[in-house]
Design a protein around this motif. Structure first.
Motif, PDB file in Angstrom:
ATOM      1  N   TYR A 172     -14.997 -33.459   7.679  1.00 54.78           N
ATOM      2  CA  TYR A 172     -15.240 -34.654   6.863  1.00 54.78           C
ATOM      3  C   TYR A 172     -14.866 -35.921   7.637  1.00 54.78           C
ATOM      4  O   TYR A 172     -15.616 -36.888   7.668  1.00 54.78           O
ATOM      5  CB  TYR A 172     -14.433 -34.563   5.562  1.00 54.78           C
ATOM      6  N   GLU A 173     -13.712 -35.891   8.304  1.00 52.39           N
ATOM      7  CA  GLU A 173     -13.248 -37.093   9.004  1.00 52.39           C
ATOM      8  C   GLU A 173     -14.098 -37.409  10.219  1.00 52.39           C
ATOM      9  O   GLU A 173     -14.393 -38.556  10.505  1.00 52.39           O
ATOM     10  CB  GLU A 173     -11.789 -36.935   9.407  1.00 52.39           C
TER      11      GLU A 173
ATOM     12  N   GLU B 137     -18.588 -41.959   7.534  1.00 53.11           N
ATOM     13  CA  GLU B 137     -19.417 -42.499   6.461  1.00 53.11           C
ATOM     14  C   GLU B 137     -20.524 -41.532   6.035  1.00 53.11           C
ATOM     15  O   GLU B 137     -20.843 -41.414   4.844  1.00 53.11           O
ATOM     16  CB  GLU B 137     -20.025 -43.821   6.935  1.00 53.11           C
ATOM     17  N   ILE B 138     -21.089 -40.834   6.997  1.00 50.73           N
ATOM     18  CA  ILE B 138     -22.150 -39.862   6.681  1.00 50.73           C
ATOM     19  C   ILE B 138     -21.619 -38.834   5.689  1.00 50.73           C
ATOM     20  O   ILE B 138     -22.281 -38.487   4.707  1.00 50.73           O
ATOM     21  CB  ILE B 138     -22.621 -39.164   7.970  1.00 50.73           C
ATOM     22  N   ALA B 139     -20.381 -38.375   5.942  1.00 54.35           N
ATOM     23  CA  ALA B 139     -19.799 -37.359   5.073  1.00 54.35           C
ATOM     24  C   ALA B 139     -19.495 -37.947   3.693  1.00 54.35           C
ATOM     25  O   ALA B 139     -19.742 -37.308   2.666  1.00 54.35           O
ATOM     26  CB  ALA B 139     -18.524 -36.804   5.700  1.00 54.35           C
ATOM     27  N   PHE B 140     -18.991 -39.157   3.680  1.00 54.34           N
ATOM     28  CA  PHE B 140     -18.682 -39.806   2.397  1.00 54.34           C
ATOM     29  C   PHE B 140     -19.936 -39.881   1.525  1.00 54.34           C
ATOM     30  O   PHE B 140     -19.927 -39.482   0.361  1.00 54.34           O
ATOM     31  CB  PHE B 140     -18.115 -41.211   2.643  1.00 54.34           C
ATOM     32  N   ASN B 141     -21.017 -40.375   2.103  1.00 50.69           N
ATOM     33  CA  ASN B 141     -22.259 -40.489   1.331  1.00 50.69           C
ATOM     34  C   ASN B 141     -22.783 -39.131   0.905  1.00 50.69           C
ATOM     35  O   ASN B 141     -23.275 -38.959  -0.205  1.00 50.69           O
ATOM     36  CB  ASN B 141     -23.326 -41.223   2.152  1.00 50.69           C
ATOM     37  N   ALA B 142     -22.671 -38.157   1.820  1.00 48.44           N
ATOM     38  CA  ALA B 142     -23.195 -36.829   1.516  1.00 48.44           C
ATOM     39  C   ALA B 142     -22.425 -36.196   0.354  1.00 48.44           C
ATOM     40  O   ALA B 142     -23.032 -35.631  -0.561  1.00 48.44           O
ATOM     41  CB  ALA B 142     -23.113 -35.936   2.755  1.00 48.44           C
ATOM     42  N   VAL B 143     -21.097 -36.307   0.383  1.00 47.16           N
ATOM     43  CA  VAL B 143     -20.310 -35.688  -0.690  1.00 47.16           C
ATOM     44  C   VAL B 143     -20.547 -36.426  -2.006  1.00 47.16           C
ATOM     45  O   VAL B 143     -20.656 -35.817  -3.073  1.00 47.16           O
ATOM     46  CB  VAL B 143     -18.798 -35.652  -0.333  1.00 47.16           C
ATOM     47  N   THR B 144     -20.660 -37.763  -1.937  1.00 46.17           N
ATOM     48  CA  THR B 144     -20.945 -38.538  -3.149  1.00 46.17           C
ATOM     49  C   THR B 144     -22.241 -38.055  -3.797  1.00 46.17           C
ATOM     50  O   THR B 144     -22.287 -37.749  -4.995  1.00 46.17           O
ATOM     51  CB  THR B 144     -21.094 -40.039  -2.797  1.00 46.17           C
TER      52      THR B 144
ATOM     53  N   LEU C  30     -21.529 -23.586  -5.439  1.00 44.82           N
ATOM     54  CA  LEU C  30     -20.443 -23.718  -4.456  1.00 44.82           C
ATOM     55  C   LEU C  30     -19.132 -23.296  -5.106  1.00 44.82           C
ATOM     56  O   LEU C  30     -18.865 -23.678  -6.252  1.00 44.82           O
ATOM     57  CB  LEU C  30     -20.299 -25.170  -4.014  1.00 44.82           C
ATOM     58  N   LEU C  31     -18.338 -22.550  -4.365  1.00 44.79           N
ATOM     59  CA  LEU C  31     -17.037 -22.113  -4.876  1.00 44.79           C
ATOM     60  C   LEU C  31     -15.938 -22.537  -3.901  1.00 44.79           C
ATOM     61  O   LEU C  31     -15.417 -21.723  -3.150  1.00 44.79           O
ATOM     62  CB  LEU C  31     -17.024 -20.587  -5.045  1.00 44.79           C
ATOM     63  N   PRO C  32     -15.609 -23.827  -3.885  1.00 48.21           N
ATOM     64  CA  PRO C  32     -14.572 -24.272  -2.948  1.00 48.21           C
ATOM     65  C   PRO C  32     -13.199 -23.913  -3.513  1.00 48.21           C
ATOM     66  O   PRO C  32     -13.005 -23.965  -4.719  1.00 48.21           O
ATOM     67  CB  PRO C  32     -14.744 -25.793  -2.914  1.00 48.21           C
ATOM     68  N   ALA C  33     -12.280 -23.555  -2.656  1.00 47.41           N
ATOM     69  CA  ALA C  33     -10.946 -23.207  -3.144  1.00 47.41           C
ATOM     70  C   ALA C  33      -9.980 -23.178  -1.985  1.00 47.41           C
ATOM     71  O   ALA C  33     -10.369 -23.066  -0.828  1.00 47.41           O
ATOM     72  CB  ALA C  33     -10.972 -21.847  -3.816  1.00 47.41           C
ATOM     73  N   TRP C  34      -8.700 -23.279  -2.316  1.00 45.60           N
ATOM     74  CA  TRP C  34      -7.681 -23.186  -1.279  1.00 45.60           C
ATOM     75  C   TRP C  34      -7.631 -21.758  -0.768  1.00 45.60           C
ATOM     76  O   TRP C  34      -7.958 -20.822  -1.497  1.00 45.60           O
ATOM     77  CB  TRP C  34      -6.315 -23.582  -1.842  1.00 45.60           C
ATOM     78  N   PRO C  35      -7.172 -21.570   0.472  1.00 45.60           N
ATOM     79  CA  PRO C  35      -7.039 -20.206   0.992  1.00 45.60           C
ATOM     80  C   PRO C  35      -6.128 -19.401   0.075  1.00 45.60           C
ATOM     81  O   PRO C  35      -5.157 -19.942  -0.460  1.00 45.60           O
ATOM     82  CB  PRO C  35      -6.382 -20.409   2.360  1.00 45.60           C
TER      83      PRO C  35
ATOM     84  N   ALA D 161     -13.669 -33.520  -8.293  1.00 45.17           N
ATOM     85  CA  ALA D 161     -14.493 -32.622  -7.470  1.00 45.17           C
ATOM     86  C   ALA D 161     -14.696 -33.223  -6.083  1.00 45.17           C
ATOM     87  O   ALA D 161     -14.618 -32.534  -5.065  1.00 45.17           O
ATOM     88  CB  ALA D 161     -15.834 -32.387  -8.146  1.00 45.17           C
ATOM     89  N   PHE D 162     -14.928 -34.533  -6.051  1.00 48.83           N
ATOM     90  CA  PHE D 162     -15.116 -35.212  -4.766  1.00 48.83           C
ATOM     91  C   PHE D 162     -13.901 -35.006  -3.875  1.00 48.83           C
ATOM     92  O   PHE D 162     -14.013 -34.588  -2.717  1.00 48.83           O
ATOM     93  CB  PHE D 162     -15.341 -36.711  -4.992  1.00 48.83           C
ATOM     94  N   LEU D 163     -12.718 -35.280  -4.427  1.00 49.26           N
ATOM     95  CA  LEU D 163     -11.499 -35.178  -3.626  1.00 49.26           C
ATOM     96  C   LEU D 163     -11.270 -33.753  -3.143  1.00 49.26           C
ATOM     97  O   LEU D 163     -10.936 -33.525  -1.978  1.00 49.26           O
ATOM     98  CB  LEU D 163     -10.292 -35.640  -4.433  1.00 49.26           C
ATOM     99  N   LEU D 164     -11.455 -32.793  -4.059  1.00 47.91           N
ATOM    100  CA  LEU D 164     -11.214 -31.403  -3.679  1.00 47.91           C
ATOM    101  C   LEU D 164     -12.171 -30.968  -2.567  1.00 47.91           C
ATOM    102  O   LEU D 164     -11.781 -30.277  -1.633  1.00 47.91           O
ATOM    103  CB  LEU D 164     -11.363 -30.491  -4.896  1.00 47.91           C
ATOM    104  N   LEU D 165     -13.432 -31.393  -2.653  1.00 43.21           N
ATOM    105  CA  LEU D 165     -14.405 -31.014  -1.621  1.00 43.21           C
ATOM    106  C   LEU D 165     -14.113 -31.712  -0.300  1.00 43.21           C
ATOM    107  O   LEU D 165     -14.100 -31.093   0.763  1.00 43.21           O
ATOM    108  CB  LEU D 165     -15.817 -31.394  -2.069  1.00 43.21           C
TER     109      LEU D 165
END
Lengths: 302, 373
Positions: free
Chosen positions: A261-262, A266-273, A131-136, A250-254
């Motif tokens: 995410y919002e 909770e589903i998203a929180f668990n998934a990202v964790t 995964l390559l997450p980044a700001w625009p 990494a968690f916060l950035l993702l």
């Protein structure tokens, strides 16, 4: 059946009639247009996509139509339409392809919540996703275009699509918009890349689309799990650096970068964790593609 | 009863799905594809998803359809949560001022846990308050960070003088529109509404200081919105609200329908109630008896009813996503004019429509009020 197997006439009558129905990943797309210039561009750029089987459901129905303006009676304008709605204002005819591609992104971003949508590029190597997450603006499109021509399979330059319970990633290989300076960088570095027409004057400046490689499109039904998360940043003249990144960061950035995410709570929180815990997280600083490729290859070698 | 003027394919896939969600398991993929598009236009995807989830049918329909329905349901639930939180913040901002707030529409349905609330898509918080309290509420909210949209002078004047609500307030961090009403329809309109009798009959909720309209008035307000305030375009979901609440309360309270008719006659609201009942039976096949309408005063004459019978379904039902029908466009125009005609006297209406048409052509050049009179 592939788009490339259709003659320009057959292709054009599908686009001008009930719609060209193609598989773009976990979703099916129907495109309609009667604009000859756009028909020509798409015949080339969409060549490797497969047509949807006859009785399958198509999720997104988009159209590019001509528009007249009372205030600019002589301008040739076109507009993006989805199910009869027009989320964007009309744009000059030359921007038909870019408004179409951005429109499709918008529709995916606002309608899909059964998958977690990371704002991230994603590529695959050795059966696992990087995964390559980044700001625009930080060059994730350029970087993933480069990787896709150097042995990586493109998932997407824009959406990391994850099934939140199982952690599987879905490929969504689509045209990738190179902007401004990155256009010449790619022209020089990847002479083999298939590029679309140069589109000047869009909201994001000059845009040229690069086609996904045929392999990426042929294998768009193969889902895999992620193993590496790398936050890339291009810095002029910088020596290449690939350093560890704390999981918390990494968690916060993702999470803060994900489209829904919002909405998923909770589903998203668990998934990202779970995702972050199962991945190796790095921060990449680079100025030279070859150097970036070397360190990313080392990371993903196994 | 006569069938609606036309029931084309895209209307029948939607209406059949709403009337009997269980039949959806037999839909072909082609029917699903059309239904999903039409239901999205009518903002009914979340509603359908909630129905199917309740009947445990989401796993028995094509996966692509189920994915889109689940996506809408997640979105709807998120919005409901966001509006609830806005109400919470509002109560915090008005702390200790002892101002009773009557919550209307979507948020009220949610607070009362009505069957039509599940999956219902709404993004605004609507409130009814006493006219005397307006100023105090507005200034308290402005002090705590809520803002008005940037309005043209004309719009500002329109709201303050001729409307039943003040310009929407929103908090820039959250972006939920808060619409504060002092009555339920335009004070200039032909229908005179006695806001006090609605407020006096309001009922408490679990939340201190927060009320909703009582069940009979919930239905009347829904009917007023449909057939007095709105232009009816794509409003099928509001007729669905009406019908679901009617069936729910009829089962729960004895003589509910009689009470409804009596109150409508008493408050001179029988015309909007008549249409709501009529079109619920016509389009949604509501099981309520047609005898109910006959007890209402001020029924439309045969000519007016004939026009409404022709136009209303064409407006309420979503247009086909690709082929918009000329007849529907015309019917919608008539109902648009009708709704303005009901809300404004002619000497106000004509300049207002002229001004609106001007804005369609020159959207960025509103005329300052000084020149506009």
């Amino acid at each position: 059946m592939k788009v490339a197997q259709l003659s320009l006439n057959e292709f054009s009558s599908l686009l001008g009639g009930c719609g060209l129905r193609i598989k773009i990943g976990p979703f099916n797309l129907s495109v309609q247009t009667r604009l000859p210039s756009l028909v020509h561009q798409l015949h080339l750029m969409y060549a490797h996509y497969s047509l949807v089987d006859k009785h399958e459901i198509v999720e997104f129905h988009v159209r590019i139509v001509s528009r007249r303006s009372i205030r600019q009676p002589f301008a040739r304008l076109v507009q993006f339409e989805v199910d009869g709605r027009t989320p964007f204002p009309p744009v000059p005819l030359e921007q038909a392809l870019s408004t179409l591609e951005w429109g499709i992104n918008l529709v995916i971003a606002v309608r899909i919540n059964h998958l977690l949508l990371f704002h991230s590029a994603a590529v695959e190597r050795n059966g696992q996703v990087l995964l390559l997450p980044a700001w625009p603006g930080s060059g994730k499109t350029t970087l993933s275009a480069m990787l896709m021509h150097r042995g990586y399979r493109l998932f997407s330059d824009e959406f990391g699509l994850m099934e939140p319970q199982l952690g599987e990633f879905y490929p969504l290989p689509r045209l990738m918009p190179l902007k401004n300076q990155s256009i010449n960088v790619i022209r020089n570095y990847l002479p083999e890349a298939v590029l679309g027409p140069e589109i000047p004057g869009t909201l994001k400046g000059t845009v040229v689309h690069i086609c996904p490689t045929q392999e990426s499109i042929d294998r768009l039904e193969e889902t895999v799990e992620a193993r590496w998360i790398v936050f890339p940043k291009w810095v002029a003249g910088a020596a290449v650096q690939l350093e560890p990144l704390p999981q918390s960061e990494a968690f916060l950035l993702l999470a803060t970068n994900a489209f829904n995410y919002e909405a998923l709570g909770e589903i998203a929180f668990n998934a990202v964790t779970n995702l972050v815990r199962g991945c190796e997280c790095r921060r990449l600083v680079y100025s030279d593609f070859d150097d970036a490729l070397t360190v990313l290859n080392e990371l993903t070698d196994g | 009863m006569v069938k609606p003027a036309i029931e084309s394919k895209h209307h029948s896939v939607l209406l059949a799905a709403i009337r009997q969600p269980a039949t959806l398991v037999n839909y072909s993929n082609a029917q699903w594809e059309l239904l999903l598009r039409v239901a999205r236009r009518g903002k009914l995807l979340g509603y359908l998803a909630a129905q199917l989830e309740l009947d445990k049918l989401l796993d028995k329909i094509p996966l692509r359809a189920a994915n889109l329905l689940r996506s809408s349901l997640i979105q709807a639930r998120k919005q409901q949560q966001v509006v609830s939180w806005e109400l919470n913040r509002l109560l915090w901002a008005l702390n200790n001022q002892n101002i009773p707030l009557i919550v209307l529409k979507g948020m009220a349905y949610q607070l009362l846990d009505l069957p039509n609330a599940a999956g219902r898509i709404f993004a605004d918080l609507d409130l009814l308050v006493a006219k005397e309290d307006l100023e105090q509420i507005e200034s308290a909210l402005l002090k705590k960070g809520w803002q008005h949209h940037a309005l043209t002078d004309y719009d500002e004047h329109y709201y303050r003088k001729w409307s039943h609500e003040i310009p929407a307030l929103l908090h820039p961090e959250r972006g939920v529109e808060v619409d504060i009403h002092h009555t339920l329809s335009s004070p200039l309109g032909k229908l005179k509404i006695d806001a006090l009798s609605f407020r006096a009959a309001a009922i408490r909720t679990k939340e201190a200081g927060v009320y909703t309209l009582n069940p009979v008035d919930l239905l009347l307000h829904c009917a007023i919105n449909l057939f007095q305030n709105n232009e009816l375009a794509d409003d099928l979901r509001h007729l669905l609200d009406f019908n679901e609440m009617l069936l729910f309360f009829s089962e729960k309270q004895s003589f509910f329908q009689q009470k409804l008719v009596r109150r409508a006659n008493q408050l001179k609201l029988s015309r909007p109630l008549f249409y709501s009942l009529y079109f619920s039976r016509l389009l949604l096949h509501s099981p309520v008896s047609d005898q109910l309408e006959k007890k209402l005063k001020y029924q439309p004459n045969w000519l007016v009813l004939g026009m409404m019978h022709y136009c209303v379904p064409l407006a309420l039902l979503p247009q086909h996503p690709e082929h918009s029908s000329k007849r529907a466009t015309f019917a919608r125009l008539l109902l648009y004019l009708r709704s303005h005609w009901l809300r404004m006297p002619l000497y106000r209406l004509l300049p207002h429509l002229v001004y609106k048409s001007y804005l369609v052509i020159f959207p960025n050049k509103p005329i300052p009020r000084g020149q506009n009179g």
